[in-house]
Write an enzyme that holds these catalytic residues in place. Structure first.
Site, PDB file in Angstrom:
ATOM      1  N   TYR A  17     152.765  57.735  37.861  1.00 18.99           N
ATOM      2  CA  TYR A  17     151.528  58.517  37.766  1.00 18.99           C
ATOM      3  C   TYR A  17     150.615  58.258  38.955  1.00 18.99           C
ATOM      4  CZ  TYR A  17     152.715  60.316  33.268  1.00 18.99           C
ATOM      5  OH  TYR A  17     153.338  61.005  32.283  1.00 18.99           O
ATOM      6  N   VAL A  18     150.375  56.982  39.222  1.00 19.72           N
ATOM      7  CA  VAL A  18     149.432  56.643  40.296  1.00 19.72           C
ATOM      8  C   VAL A  18     150.031  56.965  41.660  1.00 19.72           C
ATOM      9  CG1 VAL A  18     148.307  54.669  41.420  1.00 19.72           C
ATOM     10  CG2 VAL A  18     148.156  54.958  38.941  1.00 19.72           C
ATOM     11  N   ASP A  37     160.684  54.560  45.849  1.00 24.10           N
ATOM     12  CA  ASP A  37     160.871  54.181  44.451  1.00 24.10           C
ATOM     13  C   ASP A  37     162.307  53.679  44.283  1.00 24.10           C
ATOM     14  OD1 ASP A  37     158.998  55.089  41.766  1.00 24.10           O
ATOM     15  OD2 ASP A  37     161.026  54.308  41.398  1.00 24.10           O
ATOM     16  N   ASN A 220     137.663  49.422  32.194  1.00 25.22           N
ATOM     17  CA  ASN A 220     138.449  49.915  31.065  1.00 25.22           C
ATOM     18  C   ASN A 220     138.059  49.250  29.753  1.00 25.22           C
ATOM     19  OD1 ASN A 220     139.783  51.876  32.393  1.00 25.22           O
ATOM     20  ND2 ASN A 220     141.710  50.776  32.636  1.00 25.22           N
ATOM     21  N   HIS A 223     135.003  51.002  28.659  1.00 21.04           N
ATOM     22  CA  HIS A 223     135.314  52.322  28.103  1.00 21.04           C
ATOM     23  C   HIS A 223     135.836  52.176  26.674  1.00 21.04           C
ATOM     24  CE1 HIS A 223     135.983  53.668  32.539  1.00 21.04           C
ATOM     25  NE2 HIS A 223     134.727  53.445  32.250  1.00 21.04           N
ATOM     26  N   ASN A 231     132.696  55.005  17.322  1.00 23.45           N
ATOM     27  CA  ASN A 231     133.414  55.191  16.062  1.00 23.45           C
ATOM     28  C   ASN A 231     132.775  54.386  14.927  1.00 23.45           C
ATOM     29  OD1 ASN A 231     135.172  56.915  17.286  1.00 23.45           O
ATOM     30  ND2 ASN A 231     136.791  55.388  17.581  1.00 23.45           N
ATOM     31  N   TYR A 262     120.365  49.442  32.639  1.00 23.51           N
ATOM     32  CA  TYR A 262     119.550  48.460  31.921  1.00 23.51           C
ATOM     33  C   TYR A 262     120.396  47.617  30.969  1.00 23.51           C
ATOM     34  CZ  TYR A 262     114.786  47.075  30.853  1.00 23.51           C
ATOM     35  OH  TYR A 262     113.611  46.385  30.762  1.00 23.51           O
ATOM     36  N   CYS A 274     112.835  42.345  17.876  1.00 22.81           N
ATOM     37  CA  CYS A 274     113.546  43.581  17.488  1.00 22.81           C
ATOM     38  C   CYS A 274     115.069  43.474  17.510  1.00 22.81           C
ATOM     39  CB  CYS A 274     113.112  44.731  18.372  1.00 22.81           C
ATOM     40  SG  CYS A 274     111.390  45.149  18.127  1.00 22.81           S
ATOM     41  N   ARG A 337     108.980  34.610  18.925  1.00 23.54           N
ATOM     42  CA  ARG A 337     109.854  34.964  17.800  1.00 23.54           C
ATOM     43  C   ARG A 337     111.269  35.260  18.282  1.00 23.54           C
ATOM     44  NH1 ARG A 337     106.546  39.689  15.287  1.00 23.54           N
ATOM     45  NH2 ARG A 337     106.293  40.017  17.519  1.00 23.54           N
TER      46      ARG A 337
HETATM   47  N1  NAD Z   1     148.586  55.741  34.702  1.00 30.64           N
HETATM   48  C1  NAD Z   1     147.291  55.671  34.901  1.00 30.64           C
HETATM   49  O1  NAD Z   1     146.504  56.479  34.441  1.00 30.64           O
HETATM   50  C2  NAD Z   1     146.745  54.567  35.753  1.00 30.64           C
HETATM   51  C3  NAD Z   1     145.427  54.680  36.241  1.00 30.64           C
HETATM   52  C4  NAD Z   1     144.927  53.678  37.050  1.00 30.64           C
HETATM   53  C5  NAD Z   1     145.700  52.562  37.336  1.00 30.64           C
HETATM   54  N2  NAD Z   1     146.963  52.462  36.828  1.00 30.64           N
HETATM   55  C6  NAD Z   1     147.756  51.280  37.206  1.00 30.64           C
HETATM   56  O2  NAD Z   1     148.608  51.656  38.272  1.00 30.64           O
HETATM   57  C7  NAD Z   1     149.872  50.990  38.158  1.00 30.64           C
HETATM   58  C8  NAD Z   1     151.011  51.991  38.091  1.00 30.64           C
HETATM   59  O3  NAD Z   1     150.831  52.760  36.901  1.00 30.64           O
HETATM   60  P1  NAD Z   1     151.726  54.064  36.651  1.00 30.64           P
HETATM   61  O4  NAD Z   1     151.216  54.654  35.378  1.00 30.64           O
HETATM   62  O5  NAD Z   1     151.763  54.897  37.866  1.00 30.64           O
HETATM   63  O6  NAD Z   1     153.165  53.389  36.410  1.00 30.64           O
HETATM   64  P2  NAD Z   1     154.579  54.125  36.280  1.00 30.64           P
HETATM   65  O7  NAD Z   1     155.402  53.275  35.382  1.00 30.64           O
HETATM   66  O8  NAD Z   1     154.373  55.572  35.945  1.00 30.64           O
HETATM   67  O9  NAD Z   1     155.174  54.059  37.755  1.00 30.64           O
HETATM   68  C9  NAD Z   1     155.611  52.890  38.360  1.00 30.64           C
HETATM   69  C10 NAD Z   1     156.739  53.248  39.326  1.00 30.64           C
HETATM   70  O10 NAD Z   1     157.080  52.083  40.085  1.00 30.64           O
HETATM   71  C11 NAD Z   1     158.460  52.151  40.338  1.00 30.64           C
HETATM   72  N3  NAD Z   1     158.949  50.855  40.811  1.00 30.64           N
HETATM   73  C12 NAD Z   1     159.198  49.722  40.114  1.00 30.64           C
HETATM   74  N4  NAD Z   1     159.662  48.749  40.924  1.00 30.64           N
HETATM   75  C13 NAD Z   1     159.667  49.272  42.166  1.00 30.64           C
HETATM   76  C14 NAD Z   1     160.050  48.758  43.441  1.00 30.64           C
HETATM   77  N5  NAD Z   1     160.476  47.507  43.602  1.00 30.64           N
HETATM   78  N6  NAD Z   1     159.930  49.570  44.515  1.00 30.64           N
HETATM   79  C15 NAD Z   1     159.483  50.831  44.390  1.00 30.64           C
HETATM   80  N7  NAD Z   1     159.127  51.379  43.198  1.00 30.64           N
HETATM   81  C16 NAD Z   1     159.229  50.611  42.106  1.00 30.64           C
HETATM   82  C17 NAD Z   1     159.036  52.625  39.017  1.00 30.64           C
HETATM   83  O11 NAD Z   1     160.355  53.123  39.157  1.00 30.64           O
HETATM   84  C18 NAD Z   1     158.023  53.693  38.638  1.00 30.64           C
HETATM   85  O12 NAD Z   1     158.399  54.962  39.142  1.00 30.64           O
HETATM   86  C19 NAD Z   1     149.736  50.075  36.954  1.00 30.64           C
HETATM   87  O13 NAD Z   1     149.260  48.820  37.377  1.00 30.64           O
HETATM   88  C20 NAD Z   1     148.681  50.754  36.125  1.00 30.64           C
HETATM   89  O14 NAD Z   1     148.022  49.841  35.260  1.00 30.64           O
HETATM   90  C21 NAD Z   1     147.506  53.449  36.064  1.00 30.64           C
END
Ligand code: NAD
Length: 464
Positions: A17-18, A37, A220, A223, A231, A262, A274, A337
């Site tokens: 994702y990131v 990757d 986080n 949040h 809730n 604040y 209070c 107090r």
């Molecule tokens: N997903 C989110 O919304 C989000 C937001 C902010 C921060 N993060 C942080 O970012 C980091 C990554 O999160 P993500 O959700 O993208 O993870 P993910 O699991 O979707 O992706 C991680 C990727 O790393 C690859 N990988 C593993 N070992 C590797 C290597 N030796 N060389 C190259 N690639 C390798 C995996 O195959 C995978 O594709 C985490 O620390 C997470 O906490 C995630």
């Protein structure tokens, strides 16, 4: 003609994702990006101009970046390092079964990058984008130095550049972040990142590496706290047939005290007439309606712990003569107090400390009503400890406890060298004090060489 900064050459390790969003967005901003990757299928997708994830707008960004030759991917680490000057680490940092952070992927990538850097010329910046605990950048720097035989901050730098995106809106969040944060101890690396993010219109904040590392966890957790608090309020409101959304809408409209900076600065326990009374009342109301509110319930416990922490800190130096500067619950009032320092003084007196107290606003003989009743019930012989002479209190004491930010305390460090100062309220932002200075909930802000060195030793001992 508008002068364009040259594009940069970037490798991104981890195409989840990131990594995928970062790769597509940085290529969209005009940089040359190569993703890395271990998953061949993810690499293939990027090389076909397709994203590895489902997200709004990501397909189009990947397609156009790939078509313009700005985005590609590989499993070959050496090739990625040779063709880039900046490497982002965006691999996963999952939890272990015990809740610790599993840094195996991070350390593996660090070893791979280090080994590939061995034969590469030129300064290289490694930015940790993954969420990692304080100390990780340092360890990654050590691994890279070992594997590459190169020197940190001369041949390469490791910076912290945490990611603030939310899944579902991640492309928008990458391009419009709340702020850009760089934790760095290399001016050269910081400059490179300023230039890299010049088209992202957000405050660029440069800070210490360990501050940047902990930020994402603080964000986080807050949040999560907001969600749980909303809730719990909702559950109480529902039991009373009150519309919780109306309540929280109005809550959010108070931008002075509620949704504002604040009350956020670490310091002493809350007190006064209070907050203690009203948090207790809401908790009891929930209890009477059989609503479980563990977060609201534990607020007072956390506050009590902060008072106990103050007692421990004051006692730890083994000095019996303690001076308390400020007795009321905040500066500028004589209201005792539920003043948290009154509880601390009560405990210290019970432990046999010699206490002297200065508070220009508190005149025992002039206290009236519930204010007088409160303090007489707690410390009936208070008049024996309170004087109206600041100098007498400080001279008679080895440990000086500052409990509020009265301006008359500003210059006590220069006027009274060699004391032990316990600061409960962050009375100073940074200081150069030859005596001992310790804050209740912050690391050493003393710039005096001997104290800074002792803090560094403590921090190194706590890193993993
Ligand atoms: N997903 C989110 O919304 C989000 C937001 C902010 C921060 N993060 C942080 O970012 C980091 C990554 O999160 P993500 O959700 O993208 O993870 P993910 O699991 O979707 O992706 C991680 C990727 O790393 C690859 N990988 C593993 N070992 C590797 C290597 N030796 N060389 C190259 N690639 C390798 C995996 O195959 C995978 O594709 C985490 O620390 C997470 O906490 C995630």
């Amino acid at each position: 003609m508008e002068k364009r900064e040259p594009s940069m050459n970037i490798s991104i390790f981890g195409l989840g994702y990131v990594g995928c969003v970062g790769a597509a967005c940085l290529a969209h901003l005009g940089h040359n990006v190569i993703g890395v990757d271990v998953s061949q299928s993810k690499v293939d997708l990027i090389n076909e101009g397709r994203p590895t994830i489902i997200e709004k707008d990501i397909e189009e960004l990947c397609r156009s970046a790939h078509r313009s030759g700005k985005l590609s991917a590989t499993t070959d680490v050496q090739r990625a390092i040779n063709t880039s000057d900046i490497s982002f680490i965006a691999v996963g940092t999952p939890s272990t079964a015990e809740g610790h952070l599993n840094l195996n992927y991070i350390h593996t990538v660090a070893r791979q990058i280090g080994s590939a850097l061995r034969d590469k010329q030129g300064f290289h910046v490694i930015a940790i984008r993954s969420t990692v605990l304080p100390g990780t950048n340092n360890r990654v720097g050590e691994i890279i130095a070992e594997e590459s035989g190169k020197q940190r901050n001369i041949d390469f730098a490791v910076v912290s550049n945490p990611e603030f995106l939310r899944e579902g809106t991640s492309v928008h969040d990458f391009l419009n972040p709340p702020l850009t944060l760089i934790g760095s101890d290399s001016q050269k690396a910081t400059q490179i990142f300023r230039s890299l993010y010049k088209d992202i219109h957000a405050d660029f904040i440069e800070t210490d590496i360990r501050v940047a590392e902990i930020m994402k966890y603080v964000n986080n957790t807050f949040h999560a706290l907001k969600i749980v608090f909303g809730n719990e309020v909702g559950n109480i409101c529902k039991a009373l047939d009150i519309d919780s959304h109306k309540v929280m809408d109005i809550f959010c409209r108070d931008r002075q005290l509620n949704i504002s900076p604040y009350y956020f600065k670490p310091g002493f326990a809350y007190g006064g007439s209070c907050l203690p009374k009203d948090t207790r009342a809401l908790r009891t109301l929930a209890h009477d309606n059989y609503i479980s509110v563990p977060v609201i319930e534990h607020i007072e416990k956390s506050n009590d712990l902060q008072k106990q922490k103050a007692v421990k800190l004051i006692s730890k130096y083994g000095c019996r003569n303690v001076g308390i500067l400020g007795l009321s619950f905040k500066a500028g009032t004589d209201d005792l107090r539920c003043s948290p320092i009154v509880d601390v003084v009560e405990t210290l007196l019970g432990k046999g400390f010699n206490i002297s107290i200065y508070d220009k606003n508190v005149k025992i003989s002039e206290l009236t009503g519930t204010n007088r009743e409160f303090i007489m019930a707690k410390i009936p012989h208070l008049q024996h400890f309170v004087t109206d002479n600041l100098d007498d209190v400080i001279t008679a004491s080895d440990v000086i406890v500052v409990t509020n930010k009265e301006t008359e305390f500003n210059d006590i460090l220069s006027r009274y060298p060699g004391k032990i100062i316990v600061d409960l309220v962050r009375a100073w932002e940074d200081i150069d004090y030859s005596g001992v200075y310790e804050g209740l909930s912050w690391g050493n802000i003393n710039t005096h060489a001997s104290q800074a060195a002792s803090l560094n030793r403590e921090i190194i001992g706590s890193e993993y």
